[in-house]
Design a protein around this motif. Structure first.
Motif, mmCIF file in Angstrom:
data_model
loop_
_atom_site.group_PDB
_atom_site.id
_atom_site.type_symbol
_atom_site.label_atom_id
_atom_site.label_comp_id
_atom_site.label_asym_id
_atom_site.label_seq_id
_atom_site.Cartn_x
_atom_site.Cartn_y
_atom_site.Cartn_z
ATOM 1 N N VAL A 1 12.150 12.058 1.532
ATOM 2 C CA VAL A 1 10.910 11.378 1.198
ATOM 3 C C VAL A 1 11.246 9.923 0.904
ATOM 4 O O VAL A 1 12.326 9.621 0.384
ATOM 5 N N GLY A 2 10.363 9.044 1.264
ATOM 6 C CA GLY A 2 10.600 7.627 1.016
ATOM 7 C C GLY A 2 9.287 6.879 0.917
ATOM 8 O O GLY A 2 8.262 7.314 1.424
ATOM 9 N N CYS A 3 9.348 5.758 0.242
ATOM 10 C CA CYS A 3 8.173 4.919 0.065
ATOM 11 C C CYS A 3 8.654 3.478 -0.082
ATOM 12 O O CYS A 3 9.644 3.216 -0.749
ATOM 13 N N ALA A 4 7.950 2.579 0.556
ATOM 14 C CA ALA A 4 8.286 1.157 0.438
ATOM 15 C C ALA A 4 6.988 0.367 0.470
ATOM 16 O O ALA A 4 5.999 0.796 1.061
ATOM 17 N N GLY A 5 7.002 -0.775 -0.181
ATOM 18 C CA GLY A 5 5.802 -1.595 -0.184
ATOM 19 C C GLY A 5 6.025 -2.917 -0.887
ATOM 20 O O GLY A 5 7.126 -3.261 -1.299
ATOM 21 N N GLN A 6 4.923 -3.620 -1.015
ATOM 22 C CA GLN A 6 4.949 -4.921 -1.672
ATOM 23 C C GLN A 6 3.666 -5.088 -2.458
ATOM 24 O O GLN A 6 2.582 -4.737 -1.993
ATOM 25 N N ALA A 7 3.793 -5.631 -3.661
ATOM 26 C CA ALA A 7 2.658 -5.956 -4.517
ATOM 27 C C ALA A 7 2.855 -7.395 -4.967
ATOM 28 O O ALA A 7 3.741 -7.676 -5.776
ATOM 29 N N GLY A 8 2.108 -8.301 -4.371
ATOM 30 C CA GLY A 8 2.280 -9.715 -4.681
ATOM 31 C C GLY A 8 3.646 -10.192 -4.245
ATOM 32 O O GLY A 8 4.047 -10.029 -3.100
#
Length: 96
Positions: free
Chosen positions: A5-12
């Motif tokens: 399982v994996g998750c990546a992202g950007q917030a600001g």
């Protein structure tokens, strides 16, 4: 049995990624050939668990600060003369 399982992202200005995995074999083979010293007639298997984390924050156009870490734990069975021979390996690197 396998899973990831994996998750990546950007917030600001902050980027992140998380990951985890699990692999397991229930054997199906013996790590030594018949007639070999130390053979135990069992099915040798293996198990691996791992996780990772990365976090980075942009301070301005040319500079950022971040941290990352990982964890890995393996257990591998083998034949060496007793019924429960196995090796374990654990490696990790986390910010303190």
């Amino acid at each position: 049995m396998n899973g990831r399982v994996g998750c990546a992202g950007q917030a600001g200005a902050t980027r992140f990624s998380l990951g985890a995995g699990y692999d397991k074999t229930n054997g199906g083979f013996s790590a030594a050939r018949p007639g070999t010293f130390g053979l135990v007639a069992d099915d040798d298997g293996a198990r691996r668990r791992n996780a990772s984390l990365s976090l980075e924050h942009a301070l301005n156009a040319g500079n950022s600060i971040g941290l990352s870490g990982f964890y890995n734990h393996d257990r591998v069975e083998y034949d060496a003369g007793t019924a429960n021979d196995y090796a374990q390996n654990q490696v990790s690197s986390w910010p303190a």
